[in-house]
Design an enzyme around this catalytic site. Structure first.
Site, PDB file in Angstrom:
ATOM      1  N   HIS A   1      -7.202  -4.732  10.034  1.00 29.48           N
ATOM      2  CA  HIS A   1      -6.914  -4.477   8.617  1.00 29.48           C
ATOM      3  C   HIS A   1      -5.622  -5.156   8.178  1.00 29.48           C
ATOM      4  O   HIS A   1      -4.708  -5.357   8.982  1.00 29.48           O
ATOM      5  CB  HIS A   1      -6.916  -2.979   8.273  1.00 29.48           C
ATOM      6  CG  HIS A   1      -5.738  -2.191   8.735  1.00 29.48           C
ATOM      7  ND1 HIS A   1      -5.842  -1.070   9.524  1.00 29.48           N
ATOM      8  CD2 HIS A   1      -4.413  -2.318   8.480  1.00 29.48           C
ATOM      9  CE1 HIS A   1      -4.648  -0.550   9.731  1.00 29.48           C
ATOM     10  NE2 HIS A   1      -3.761  -1.296   9.114  1.00 29.48           N
TER      11      HIS A   1
ATOM     12  N   GLU B   1      -9.517  -1.591   5.283  1.00 19.89           N
ATOM     13  CA  GLU B   1     -10.162  -1.288   6.553  1.00 19.89           C
ATOM     14  C   GLU B   1     -11.419  -2.154   6.731  1.00 19.89           C
ATOM     15  O   GLU B   1     -11.941  -2.700   5.753  1.00 19.89           O
ATOM     16  CB  GLU B   1     -10.568   0.188   6.577  1.00 19.89           C
ATOM     17  CG  GLU B   1      -9.397   1.156   6.477  1.00 19.89           C
ATOM     18  CD  GLU B   1      -8.586   1.268   7.772  1.00 19.89           C
ATOM     19  OE1 GLU B   1      -8.554   0.317   8.564  1.00 19.89           O
ATOM     20  OE2 GLU B   1      -7.974   2.335   7.962  1.00 19.89           O
TER      21      GLU B   1
ATOM     22  N   ASP C   1       0.827  -1.208   0.000  1.00 21.59           N
ATOM     23  CA  ASP C   1       0.000   0.000   0.000  1.00 21.59           C
ATOM     24  C   ASP C   1       0.863   1.262   0.000  1.00 21.59           C
ATOM     25  O   ASP C   1       2.088   1.182   0.140  1.00 21.59           O
ATOM     26  CB  ASP C   1      -0.952  -0.007   1.206  1.00 21.59           C
ATOM     27  CG  ASP C   1      -0.270  -0.421   2.500  1.00 21.59           C
ATOM     28  OD1 ASP C   1       0.969  -0.342   2.583  1.00 21.59           O
ATOM     29  OD2 ASP C   1      -0.976  -0.826   3.437  1.00 21.59           O
TER      30      ASP C   1
ATOM     31  N   ASN D   1      -7.410  -2.896  14.216  1.00 18.27           N
ATOM     32  CA  ASN D   1      -8.815  -3.106  13.831  1.00 18.27           C
ATOM     33  C   ASN D   1      -8.972  -4.253  12.831  1.00 18.27           C
ATOM     34  O   ASN D   1     -10.026  -4.397  12.214  1.00 18.27           O
ATOM     35  CB  ASN D   1      -9.424  -1.813  13.258  1.00 18.27           C
ATOM     36  CG  ASN D   1      -8.730  -1.356  11.974  1.00 18.27           C
ATOM     37  OD1 ASN D   1      -7.835  -2.043  11.473  1.00 18.27           O
ATOM     38  ND2 ASN D   1      -9.138  -0.216  11.441  1.00 18.27           N
TER      39      ASN D   1
END
Ligand code: GLP
Length: 262
Positions: free
Chosen positions: A138, A143, A67, A136
């Site tokens: 990811h 996400e 990313d 979280n």
């Protein structure tokens, strides 16, 4: 899914480096998928050490980042192209161009995403994808609520991820709001996946990814569909797992088998 629980974060670095080294020994021109963030840094340092000591030759590998932020100026110290140049390309002695990163500075971001997918395909695909995991759940920057069949695309970052990554910026307001990330389906196409996690702040995410239901609310749980995933965690990151005794039993049994074969 193979789950390896080790006492310390340093043990995670060593074991993850072993997995990468075994892959590179099998194929010297391995295509490696590389994560940024803190989780794989110790692994990269251990690999660089092995290369430096002549135990391993990494100079023929090529890499694809997971990313990149959108809108950071080229050369910004927090942009993933800079991080990977500093933490991986230089220490591994890779020639220029061997680490590719989605281009978040291009005016046409959709095109940048398509070009990135094409570049991965042209390379023959990723042999081993290294992943960290966000608190979280990811992976990459996929996400919660990301499509489980997503491809490389523009994503908005969650408030939690922007907060978690504020430590890499002078001012929390400087953390970009958007990124380009390989999609979950892109990640699933890697031939092998290695996920590393350390620390108690990852315990809930690791438990949800490994033992929870497959759900877009924990994007890493999609890895349950992959045939060849190794998860290497320290005890703190494993704290939420229900089946640790079983993972240890499996790992011990495999260790014994390998010794018998040797
Ligand atoms: C970051 C990256 C991910 C990384 C994750 C965890 O935002 N985009 O690739 O795996 O979040 O980061 P860390 O390893 O620093 O905890």
């Amino acid at each position: 899914m193979e789950v390896i629980v080790l006492p310390t974060a340093a043990d995670v670095d060593m074991r993850a480096a072993d997995v990468v080294a075994a892959q590179v020994s099998r194929r010297s021109d391995t295509v490696l998928g590389v994560a940024t963030g803190s989780s794989p840094l110790g692994t990269y340092r251990e690999l660089a050490r092995r290369q430096h000591e002549g135990e391993l030759d990494l100079t023929r590998i090529s890499c694809f980042a997971l990313d990149e932020y959108v809108g950071l100026p080229v050369g910004h110290p927090a942009c993933y192209a800079s991080v990977l140049e500093r933490e991986l390309a230089r220490p591994f002695g890779l020639p220029k161009g061997r680490v590719r990163v989605p281009d978040g500075s291009r005016p046409d971001l959709e095109r940048a995403c398509c070009d990135y997918e094409e570049a991965i395909a042209r390379s023959g695909g990723i042999d081993l994808q290294i992943l960290g995991i966000g608190a979280n759940g990811h992976i990459g920057f996929n996400e919660p609520t990301s499509s489980l069949s997503s491809r490389t695309r523009v994503k908005a970052l969650s408030a939690q991820t922007r907060l978690d990554n504020a430590r890499f910026f002078d001012d929390p307001a400087d953390v970009p709001t958007h990124c380009l990330t390989q999609g979950l389906d892109t990640i699933l196409e890697a031939r092998r996946v290695l996920l590393v996690a350390q620390g108690e702040h990852k315990a809930d995410a690791v438990a949800a990814a490994v033992e929870g239901p497959v759900s877009a609310m924990c994007p890493a749980s999609v890895l349950q569909f992959h045939r060849a995933v190794t998860v290497v965690v320290d005890e703190a990151a494993a704290a939420g797992l229900a089946l640790t005794d079983y993972y240890r039993f499996v790992a011990d049994a495999e260790h014994r088998l390998r010794q018998e074969d040797a």
